[in-house]
Design a protein around this motif. Sequence first.
Motif, PDB file in Angstrom:
ATOM      1  N   ALA A 189      62.048  37.815  68.373  1.00 43.50           N
ATOM      2  CA  ALA A 189      63.099  37.057  67.677  1.00 43.50           C
ATOM      3  C   ALA A 189      62.608  36.835  66.253  1.00 43.50           C
ATOM      4  CB  ALA A 189      63.364  35.735  68.387  1.00 43.50           C
ATOM      5  N   MET A 190      63.394  36.148  65.445  1.00 42.28           N
ATOM      6  CA  MET A 190      62.978  35.855  64.083  1.00 42.28           C
ATOM      7  C   MET A 190      62.250  34.529  63.971  1.00 42.28           C
ATOM      8  SD  MET A 190      63.727  38.461  62.275  1.00 42.28           S
ATOM      9  CE  MET A 190      63.743  37.968  60.549  1.00 42.28           C
TER      10      MET A 190
ATOM     11  N   ARG B 142      56.804  39.785  59.850  1.00 41.58           N
ATOM     12  CA  ARG B 142      57.324  39.758  61.221  1.00 41.58           C
ATOM     13  C   ARG B 142      57.468  41.171  61.775  1.00 41.58           C
ATOM     14  NH1 ARG B 142      60.828  35.865  58.826  1.00 41.58           N
ATOM     15  NH2 ARG B 142      60.597  33.740  59.644  1.00 41.58           N
ATOM     16  N   HIS B 143      58.034  42.065  60.973  1.00 42.32           N
ATOM     17  CA  HIS B 143      58.400  43.383  61.489  1.00 42.32           C
ATOM     18  C   HIS B 143      57.173  44.236  61.805  1.00 42.32           C
ATOM     19  CE1 HIS B 143      61.067  46.775  62.182  1.00 42.32           C
ATOM     20  NE2 HIS B 143      60.235  47.524  61.469  1.00 42.32           N
ATOM     21  N   THR B 144      56.299  44.443  60.821  1.00 41.31           N
ATOM     22  CA  THR B 144      55.106  45.273  61.044  1.00 41.31           C
ATOM     23  C   THR B 144      53.848  44.423  61.182  1.00 41.31           C
ATOM     24  OG1 THR B 144      56.127  47.081  59.808  1.00 41.31           O
ATOM     25  CG2 THR B 144      53.755  47.205  60.156  1.00 41.31           C
TER      26      THR B 144
ATOM     27  N   GLU C  54      63.907  37.401  54.023  1.00 40.40           N
ATOM     28  CA  GLU C  54      63.298  36.426  54.927  1.00 40.40           C
ATOM     29  C   GLU C  54      62.031  36.934  55.613  1.00 40.40           C
ATOM     30  OE1 GLU C  54      65.739  35.432  58.297  1.00 40.40           O
ATOM     31  OE2 GLU C  54      66.771  37.372  58.229  1.00 40.40           O
ATOM     32  N   ASP C  55      61.613  38.185  55.334  1.00 45.35           N
ATOM     33  CA  ASP C  55      60.412  38.720  55.976  1.00 45.35           C
ATOM     34  C   ASP C  55      59.527  39.414  54.942  1.00 45.35           C
ATOM     35  OD1 ASP C  55      58.590  39.343  57.943  1.00 45.35           O
ATOM     36  OD2 ASP C  55      59.677  41.121  58.640  1.00 45.35           O
TER      37      ASP C  55
ATOM     38  N   ALA D 113      52.709  35.177  62.700  1.00 45.24           N
ATOM     39  CA  ALA D 113      53.528  35.541  61.539  1.00 45.24           C
ATOM     40  C   ALA D 113      54.167  34.303  60.917  1.00 45.24           C
ATOM     41  CB  ALA D 113      54.601  36.539  61.956  1.00 45.24           C
ATOM     42  N   GLU D 114      54.696  33.431  61.758  1.00 38.10           N
ATOM     43  CA  GLU D 114      55.343  32.214  61.257  1.00 38.10           C
ATOM     44  C   GLU D 114      54.336  31.303  60.573  1.00 38.10           C
ATOM     45  OE1 GLU D 114      57.724  28.954  63.662  1.00 38.10           O
ATOM     46  OE2 GLU D 114      58.934  30.786  63.430  1.00 38.10           O
ATOM     47  N   ALA D 115      53.140  31.197  61.147  1.00 45.91           N
ATOM     48  CA  ALA D 115      52.086  30.400  60.515  1.00 45.91           C
ATOM     49  C   ALA D 115      51.706  30.976  59.158  1.00 45.91           C
ATOM     50  CB  ALA D 115      50.857  30.336  61.424  1.00 45.91           C
ATOM     51  N   ALA D 116      51.633  32.303  59.067  1.00 50.51           N
ATOM     52  CA  ALA D 116      51.316  32.950  57.793  1.00 50.51           C
ATOM     53  C   ALA D 116      52.401  32.676  56.756  1.00 50.51           C
ATOM     54  CB  ALA D 116      51.135  34.452  58.001  1.00 50.51           C
TER      55      ALA D 116
END
Length: 331
Positions: free
Chosen positions: A112-113, A171-173, A202-203, A313-316
């Motif tokens: 998910a995002m 997020r993606h890669t 957003e990414d 990823a979200e933490a980054a």
Amino acid sequence: MVYRAAVVGCGKIGSEFADDPRIKDIYTHAGAYSVCRDTELVAVCDSNPGKLKRCASRWGVKYRFDDINDMLAVQEPEIVSICTPDPTHYELIRTAIASPSVRAVLAEKPLAMRVDEARDLFRMAGRKKVVLAVNYSRRYAGNFQNLRKFLQSGGIGDIQAISGHYGNGTRHTGTHWFDLVRFLVGEIRRVRAFDRLHEAGEDPTLDVHLELDRNIFGYLHGYNSRDFSIFELDIIGTLGRVTISDSGHTMRFHRVADSPYYSGYRSLMPFKEERGGMVDTVLHAVEDLVMCLDTGAEPLCTGRDGIENLKIAEAALNSAKEGRAITMDSE
């Protein structure tokens, strides 16, 4: 038992990579379900009429749909792959899990995002007793499974540090890279990220400093994917080194030996190179999913793994925004 399978999203990983003359192995979801002896591809779905028609014709699928709800109601598949753009994953995976016929979902990354959405999917799958797997494809490759055993057996001694290179979104890669580190080296506990590229959207692709278990430190360098594609991981231990390049198709092994250039010095000297071991990854993911349905085992890459990778990823992303290091919380 032969399971009825359906693919949502007829783009590259869903179907189109099968027509790339440079890709010789089973690299698409539609191709994997068509080849696997335990599955039958009964339906495909896409909102793009051209992609939908080409995919159905390519794999000889009679039933094609532009709406996932219609597909689920009419064809009642037991396995569903979600291969659509990242922002659509949450709603489509949720719809698939909710369908009475569905027993397993194979989702493209990221799950998910947002982490809260990924958690919702994981809990929902648990309640519905649906197997939820995420296609972080290197986990399903024989060369990476062998490398994991090699590292765990002390093949390069105690791991000291890691570094890597990637592009095309944290997020993606980036979650692909985080998952590979978790699979091969250990859990990531703390991140400090920097938005050097200042990409829109957003990414963004961030640079990330990482702290892992066993006092291992690492750094992930981000690049603009419009310039070139790159996915690399370098792992250095007390007795050797492994360098992964070409998106995982090439592995170079080094070991500590006497330097051929300077007397009395020890160097990391190359002794082996492996190529071509990352093949049929999506087929292996489908086969693993079938095994889970038959035996009740967990997939090689679970929904929980999808959450953990997205948490990093979200933490980054939050770290880069707030200008501070962020420690990962326990799930």
